[in-house]
Scaffold this active site. Structure first.
Site, PDB file in Angstrom:
ATOM      1  N   SER A 172       0.974  -1.174   0.023  1.00 22.27           N
ATOM      2  CA  SER A 172      -0.030   0.025   0.021  1.00 22.27           C
ATOM      3  C   SER A 172       0.871   1.343   0.173  1.00 22.27           C
ATOM      4  CB  SER A 172      -0.840   0.055   1.202  1.00 22.27           C
ATOM      5  OG  SER A 172      -1.772   1.283   1.081  1.00 22.27           O
ATOM      6  N   TYR A 186      -4.982   8.056  -6.218  1.00 25.80           N
ATOM      7  CA  TYR A 186      -3.884   7.123  -5.584  1.00 25.80           C
ATOM      8  C   TYR A 186      -4.185   6.706  -4.437  1.00 25.80           C
ATOM      9  CZ  TYR A 186       0.584   5.511  -4.196  1.00 25.80           C
ATOM     10  OH  TYR A 186       1.758   4.613  -3.910  1.00 25.80           O
ATOM     11  N   LYS A 190      -5.065   2.785  -2.824  1.00 24.84           N
ATOM     12  CA  LYS A 190      -4.258   2.233  -1.725  1.00 24.84           C
ATOM     13  C   LYS A 190      -5.165   1.941  -0.451  1.00 24.84           C
ATOM     14  CE  LYS A 190      -0.331   1.949  -4.028  1.00 24.84           C
ATOM     15  NZ  LYS A 190       0.292   0.608  -4.194  1.00 24.84           N
TER      16      LYS A 190
END
Length: 292
Positions: A172, A186, A190
Site C-alpha cells: 500500500s 492514488y 491504496k
C-alpha cells in the site's frame, strides 16, 4: 479434587483461546522457496526480489516491460546464494484479465513449484487536483493498484489453501493510511488494499496463510520520479533524500517471514514531515492562486 482439576483445565483452555490471536506463526524460511513478485522489474519489487534471492529463494518476476524485466533478472541473479537458484521472467499486465493472470501463475508454478510468497508491488500514481484527473486515469489507477493485486492473489490462494502454507504481501502506501491533497485517485486505490488485506486475513488465517500490508513512505523509485512529473502547476522545490528501495525491503522481509500483518512506513527520521511533502507543496501551489 477432580472438580478443581477440570476448572483449572477449563481456565487454561480459555486463556489459550484468548491468547491465540496474539501468538505469532512459525517464521517461514525462504531457502528454496518460490517467491512471485509483481511489478518486479524496478523499484521496491526488484529490491524485494534481491533480498529474497539473498536468502536462497527462487524468483518469478512479473511486469509489463520485457526489456526492464530482462535487466532486472540479470541484476537479481548477481545475488544468488547457490547455483541451483533460478529467476524467471513473465511479461504480463496483471490488471487486464484474470484468466491470463491465472494461466501465467500456473505456468510459473509448473516450473518452480507452488508459490510460497506472493508480493504485490505493481502500481502507478498520478498527482493532481481531483477535477484535473481524467476519469480514465481514475479507472486505470484502480485497475493496476487494486485489481492487479486481487487477480494475482486469487490465482495463488487455492494452492496455498491446499498446502496450508503461504505469505501474501500487499504494498500500500502511507497515502493508504491518510488521504492527501492531490492524491484522491492514488489514495483511494491504496486504502482499498488496506481493506482487502484486513478482510482476507480473517478468511485465510485458519489455513496458515498470513497477509502482510506495507505502508512505505515516498521511496526513491522510478515510480516516484514519474509521480513527481505528474504534479501539475507545482513550483520546483529542494527535496530531502528518500529512503532507498533496498533499505525499505530489507526491513520488511523479516516481518513478512514472521507473518506480521503490518509493516509501518519507516523510522521517523527517514520520513519527511508532511508539511514539506510533495502533497503539501502541491496544495499550496494549487490553492494560492484561488486565494489571491
Amino acid at each position: 479434587m477432580l472438580l478443581l482439576l477440570c476448572a483449572t483445565l477449563f481456565v487454561f483452555l480459555i486463556f489459550l483461546y484468548v491468547l491465540s490471536p496474539r501468538l505469532p506463526p512459525r517464521p517461514v524460511s525462504l531457502n528454496g522457496a518460490h517467491v512471485v513478485v509483481t511489478g518486479g522489474s524496478s523499484g521496491i519489487g526488484k529490491a524485494i526480489a534481491i533480498e529474497c534471492v539473498k536468502r536462497g529463494a527462487f524468483i518469478t518476476l512479473v511486469a509489463r516491460n520485457e526489456q526492464k524485466l530482462f535487466d532486472a533478472k540479470k541484476e537479481v541473479e548477481q545475488h544468488f546464494m547457490n547455483e541451483k537458484q533460478v529467476v524467471q521472467c513473465i511479461s504480463l499486465d496483471v490488471s487486464k484479465d484474470f484468466g491470463q493472470v491465472k494461466s501465467v501463475m500456473k505456468q510459473a508454478q509448473e516450473k518452480l513449484g507452488p508459490v510460497d510468497m506472493l508480493v504485490n508491488c505493481a502500481g502507478i500514481s498520478v498527482s493532481a487536483r481531483f477535477e484535473d484527473i481524467k476519469p480514465e486515469e481514475f479507472r486505470r489507477i484502480m485497475e493496476v493498484n487494486y485489481l492487479g493485486s486481487v487477480y494475482s492473489t486469487m490465482a495463488v490462494i487455492p494452492t496455498m489453501k491446499e498446502r496450508r502454507h503461504g505469505r501474501i504481501v500487499f504494498v500500500s502506501s502511507q497515502a493508504g493510511q491518510l488521504g492527501l491533497f492531490g492524491y484522491s485517485a492514488y489514495s483511494a486505490s491504496k486504502f482499498a488494499l488496506r481493506g482487502l488485506s484486513e478482510a482476507l486475513q480473517m478468511e485465510v488465517k485458519p489455513y496458515n496463510i498470513y497477509i502482510t500490508v506495507a505502508y512505505p513512505p515516498d521511496t526513491d523509485t522510478p515510480g516516484y520520479q514519474e509521480e513527481l512529473k505528474s504534479m501539475r502547476r507545482r513550483r520546483p522545490r529542494a527535496r530531502r533524500r528518500r529512503p532507498s528501495c533496498l533499505l525499505a525491503s530489507s526491513r520488511w522481509l523479516l516481518r513478512v517471514q514472521h507473518g506480521r500483518h503490518l509493516v509501518p512506513g519507516s523510522r521517523r527520521r527517514d520520513i519527511e514531515p508532511w508539511a514539506s511533502s510533495p502533497a503539501a507543496n502541491l496544495a499550496v501551489e494549487l490553492v494560492r492562486p484561488e486565494l489571491s
